[in-house]
Design a protein around this motif. Structure first.
Motif, mmCIF file in Angstrom:
data_model
loop_
_atom_site.group_PDB
_atom_site.id
_atom_site.type_symbol
_atom_site.label_atom_id
_atom_site.label_comp_id
_atom_site.label_asym_id
_atom_site.label_seq_id
_atom_site.Cartn_x
_atom_site.Cartn_y
_atom_site.Cartn_z
ATOM 1 N N SER A 239 0.959 -1.221 0.095
ATOM 2 C CA SER A 239 0.036 0.034 0.267
ATOM 3 C C SER A 239 0.920 1.287 0.010
ATOM 4 C CB SER A 239 -0.813 -0.243 1.339
ATOM 5 O OG SER A 239 -1.963 -1.100 1.260
ATOM 6 N N SER A 240 0.432 2.180 -0.548
ATOM 7 C CA SER A 240 1.054 3.523 -0.892
ATOM 8 C C SER A 240 0.005 4.580 -0.913
ATOM 9 C CB SER A 240 2.040 3.585 -1.945
ATOM 10 O OG SER A 240 1.272 3.654 -3.164
ATOM 11 N N ARG A 241 0.460 5.741 -0.930
ATOM 12 C CA ARG A 241 -0.386 7.075 -0.859
ATOM 13 C C ARG A 241 -0.867 6.988 -2.225
ATOM 14 N NH1 ARG A 241 3.040 12.494 -2.214
ATOM 15 N NH2 ARG A 241 0.669 13.302 -2.683
ATOM 16 N N TRP A 242 -0.565 6.267 -3.318
ATOM 17 C CA TRP A 242 -1.405 6.229 -4.570
ATOM 18 C C TRP A 242 -2.470 4.982 -4.649
ATOM 19 C CZ3 TRP A 242 -0.143 10.525 -6.562
ATOM 20 C CH2 TRP A 242 1.086 11.259 -6.375
ATOM 21 N N GLY A 243 -2.233 3.979 -3.930
ATOM 22 C CA GLY A 243 -3.285 2.856 -4.003
ATOM 23 C C GLY A 243 -2.644 1.503 -3.220
ATOM 24 N N ARG A 244 -3.269 0.648 -3.423
ATOM 25 C CA ARG A 244 -2.945 -0.734 -2.579
ATOM 26 C C ARG A 244 -3.498 -1.632 -3.524
ATOM 27 N NH1 ARG A 244 -6.344 2.776 -1.045
ATOM 28 N NH2 ARG A 244 -8.837 2.149 -1.109
ATOM 29 N N TRP A 245 -2.920 -2.993 -3.179
ATOM 30 C CA TRP A 245 -3.088 -4.238 -3.782
ATOM 31 C C TRP A 245 -3.481 -5.292 -2.841
ATOM 32 C CZ3 TRP A 245 -2.236 -4.433 -9.223
ATOM 33 C CH2 TRP A 245 -1.433 -3.123 -9.569
ATOM 34 N N PRO A 246 -5.022 -5.222 -2.722
ATOM 35 C CA PRO A 246 -5.595 -6.123 -1.605
ATOM 36 C C PRO A 246 -5.906 -7.577 -2.050
ATOM 37 C CG PRO A 246 -7.350 -4.575 -2.460
ATOM 38 C CD PRO A 246 -5.932 -4.340 -3.159
ATOM 39 N N TYR A 247 -5.741 -7.899 -3.292
ATOM 40 C CA TYR A 247 -6.363 -9.189 -3.824
ATOM 41 C C TYR A 247 -5.142 -10.125 -4.322
ATOM 42 C CZ TYR A 247 -10.353 -6.066 -4.141
ATOM 43 O OH TYR A 247 -11.354 -5.348 -3.742
ATOM 44 N N THR A 248 -4.170 -10.129 -3.647
ATOM 45 C CA THR A 248 -2.963 -10.784 -3.835
ATOM 46 C C THR A 248 -3.264 -12.358 -3.870
ATOM 47 O OG1 THR A 248 -1.917 -10.487 -1.795
ATOM 48 C CG2 THR A 248 -1.255 -8.809 -3.481
ATOM 49 N N SER A 249 -3.984 -12.815 -2.991
ATOM 50 C CA SER A 249 -4.257 -14.043 -2.909
ATOM 51 C C SER A 249 -4.824 -14.706 -4.251
ATOM 52 C CB SER A 249 -5.538 -14.456 -1.972
ATOM 53 O OG SER A 249 -6.866 -14.079 -2.200
ATOM 54 N N MET A 250 -5.483 -13.874 -5.204
ATOM 55 C CA MET A 250 -6.036 -14.323 -6.516
ATOM 56 C C MET A 250 -4.678 -14.684 -7.349
ATOM 57 S SD MET A 250 -9.316 -12.093 -7.222
ATOM 58 C CE MET A 250 -11.117 -12.235 -6.181
ATOM 59 N N VAL A 251 -3.851 -13.941 -7.319
ATOM 60 C CA VAL A 251 -2.398 -14.108 -7.957
ATOM 61 C C VAL A 251 -1.894 -15.281 -7.724
ATOM 62 C CG1 VAL A 251 -0.001 -13.111 -8.195
ATOM 63 C CG2 VAL A 251 -2.011 -11.557 -7.857
ATOM 64 N N GLN A 252 -1.924 -15.566 -6.466
ATOM 65 C CA GLN A 252 -1.325 -17.105 -5.901
ATOM 66 C C GLN A 252 -2.329 -17.936 -6.414
ATOM 67 O OE1 GLN A 252 1.736 -17.102 -4.344
ATOM 68 N NE2 GLN A 252 1.388 -14.905 -4.630
ATOM 69 N N ALA A 253 -3.453 -17.865 -6.625
ATOM 70 C CA ALA A 253 -4.231 -18.995 -7.028
ATOM 71 C C ALA A 253 -4.166 -19.269 -8.597
ATOM 72 C CB ALA A 253 -5.864 -18.537 -7.077
ATOM 73 N N VAL A 254 -3.941 -18.285 -9.495
ATOM 74 C CA VAL A 254 -3.597 -18.577 -10.766
ATOM 75 C C VAL A 254 -2.429 -19.242 -10.897
ATOM 76 C CG1 VAL A 254 -5.038 -16.473 -11.590
ATOM 77 C CG2 VAL A 254 -2.748 -16.254 -11.100
ATOM 78 N N LYS A 255 -1.397 -18.801 -10.081
ATOM 79 C CA LYS A 255 0.094 -19.535 -10.085
ATOM 80 C C LYS A 255 -0.185 -21.193 -9.940
ATOM 81 C CE LYS A 255 3.524 -17.150 -8.406
ATOM 82 N NZ LYS A 255 4.251 -16.580 -7.515
ATOM 83 N N SER A 256 -1.087 -21.400 -8.673
ATOM 84 C CA SER A 256 -1.344 -22.601 -8.615
ATOM 85 C C SER A 256 -2.154 -23.455 -9.660
ATOM 86 C CB SER A 256 -2.127 -22.938 -7.361
ATOM 87 O OG SER A 256 -3.399 -22.338 -7.562
ATOM 88 N N MET A 257 -2.662 -22.660 -10.607
ATOM 89 C CA MET A 257 -3.409 -23.316 -11.849
ATOM 90 C C MET A 257 -2.389 -23.552 -12.947
ATOM 91 S SD MET A 257 -6.749 -21.098 -12.071
ATOM 92 C CE MET A 257 -7.983 -20.670 -10.766
ATOM 93 N N GLY A 258 -1.039 -23.339 -12.659
ATOM 94 C CA GLY A 258 0.016 -23.465 -13.627
ATOM 95 C C GLY A 258 0.547 -22.407 -14.583
ATOM 96 N N ALA A 259 -0.261 -21.161 -14.277
ATOM 97 C CA ALA A 259 0.168 -19.885 -15.213
ATOM 98 C C ALA A 259 1.505 -19.211 -14.288
ATOM 99 C CB ALA A 259 -0.890 -19.010 -14.889
ATOM 100 N N ARG A 260 2.067 -18.374 -15.215
ATOM 101 C CA ARG A 260 3.442 -17.825 -15.003
ATOM 102 C C ARG A 260 2.952 -16.269 -14.915
ATOM 103 N NH1 ARG A 260 8.844 -16.552 -18.435
ATOM 104 N NH2 ARG A 260 9.771 -14.848 -17.190
ATOM 105 N N HIS A 261 3.212 -15.932 -13.720
ATOM 106 C CA HIS A 261 2.583 -14.381 -13.355
ATOM 107 C C HIS A 261 3.830 -13.304 -13.439
ATOM 108 C CE1 HIS A 261 1.283 -10.736 -10.773
ATOM 109 N NE2 HIS A 261 0.244 -11.248 -11.528
ATOM 110 N N SER A 262 3.261 -12.372 -14.276
ATOM 111 C CA SER A 262 4.249 -11.091 -14.502
ATOM 112 C C SER A 262 3.697 -9.921 -13.692
ATOM 113 C CB SER A 262 4.531 -10.878 -15.884
ATOM 114 O OG SER A 262 5.152 -11.904 -16.606
ATOM 115 N N THR A 263 4.560 -9.217 -12.637
ATOM 116 C CA THR A 263 3.979 -8.060 -12.185
ATOM 117 C C THR A 263 3.998 -6.784 -13.078
ATOM 118 O OG1 THR A 263 6.274 -7.599 -11.347
ATOM 119 C CG2 THR A 263 5.104 -8.715 -9.791
ATOM 120 N N ARG A 264 2.918 -6.335 -12.905
ATOM 121 C CA ARG A 264 2.749 -4.944 -13.669
ATOM 122 C C ARG A 264 2.010 -4.014 -12.818
ATOM 123 N NH1 ARG A 264 5.618 -7.328 -16.592
ATOM 124 N NH2 ARG A 264 5.699 -7.861 -19.016
#
Length: 312
Positions: A239-264
């Protein structure tokens, strides 16, 4: 020489005079203006129970700006529930309208809605664009939570989407992805995908036609297609003054499905050139004011999708 130049000028002038006036505002590929047809899949209307209205509007805007023709689709089914977006919780005593249906407040065949100001109950007609049937039911819904599809647009039944009629498909985000297009909200990474969504994903992928995904929509593709590269933003809630990323658990879910995740960042898109899948984080990033980042991210996704439709 002069005669040749005069003939060339005459031919160029003839071509330009035949172009529509709107091309003066067009920022995409002039040569492909109006020749690309994109299908857009909605999951309802509203961030908490359907397609986020900002993502829907931004997607349609950028498609229009880049010269694409588009058709909206949605499954003809009941929503998981209807959420009061003021209270942020499921509305009590409300009949969930079909996801596909287009709500119009009318009296008889034409006219204004009939509202009981004491009970805040609006008598509405549920109109199915596919079957043309009109059924009357009472929907307890105040004006603050009343939503509709983009002006002048029509929504077709998702089961009628034919991959051969379109050059690409785009899935905007919103919780409808996890509630109406899949069972992710209840089953997590082991979720089931709507049969039509699964069919459409596989058919576009097999046809080597691009798939655009924003926000939570990569969940659908990663559950159905193998070895994808996608982005859902950041992998940690920084989190920062500009915004926050509260749904990171979904990122872990797609990685567990076999996908490669790129931060953007929210204004960026990630392109999987091999699988022709383009994704952007959008509202995986929460912000109070900086919506232009979301707008730019969807714009980048749409441009890459359009580029891929012309690639050989």
């Amino acid at each position: 020489m002069l005669a040749s130049r005069a003939l060339l000028v005459k031919q160029v002038a003839a071509v330009l005079t035949k172009q529509p006036v709107c091309l003066t505002h067009h920022s995409g590929d002039w040569g492909n203006w109006g020749n690309t047809s994109i299908s857009v899949v909605f999951s309802g209307c509203g961030w908490w129970d359907g397609t986020d209205i900002h993502e829907a509007a931004y997607t349609v805007y950028h498609l229009s700006r880049n010269g694409a023709r588009f058709q909206l689709f949605a499954p003809n089914q009941q929503q998981m529930h209807v959420v009061d977006h003021v209270k942020g919780q499921p509305a009590s005593g409300e009949n969930s309208p079909a996801t596909l249906c287009r709500r119009k407040k009318v009296s008889g065949e034409h006219g204004k809605g009939e509202t009981d100001t004491k009970s805040d109950t609006t008598q509405s007609h549920i109109v199915s664009p596919v079957y043309g049937q009109i059924t009357k039911q009472v929907v307890k819904r105040g004006t603050k939570v009343y939503t509709h599809i983009p002006h002048g647009s029509t929504v077709q039944d998702l089961s009628k989407l034919d991959v051969s009629s379109f050059d690409a498909v785009i899935f905007p985000g919103g919780y409808g992805v996890t509630k109406n297009l899949s069972t992710f909200s209840s089953d997590g990474k082991e979720c089931k995908i709507n049969p039509d969504v699964e069919r459409i994903m596989k058919e576009f992928h097999c046809s080597r036609k691009p798939i655009g995904l924003s926000c939570m929509a990569p969940i659908l593709a990663c559950r159905v297609l193998p070895s994808l590269e996608v982005t859902m933003g950041q992998e940690r809630d920084e989190s920062s003054r500009w915004g926050r990323w509260p749904y990171t658990s979904m990122v872990q879910a797609v990685k567990s499905m076999g996908a490669r995740h790129s931060t953007r960042e929210p204004y960026e898109a990630h392109v999987d050139e091999k699988n022709k899948v383009v994704s952007t984080p959008t509202f995986m990033w929460e912000t109070d004011y900086h919506y232009h980042y979301i707008f730019d991210g969807i714009g980048s996704m749409v441009k890459h999708v359009m580029r891929m439709t012309t690639a050989k």
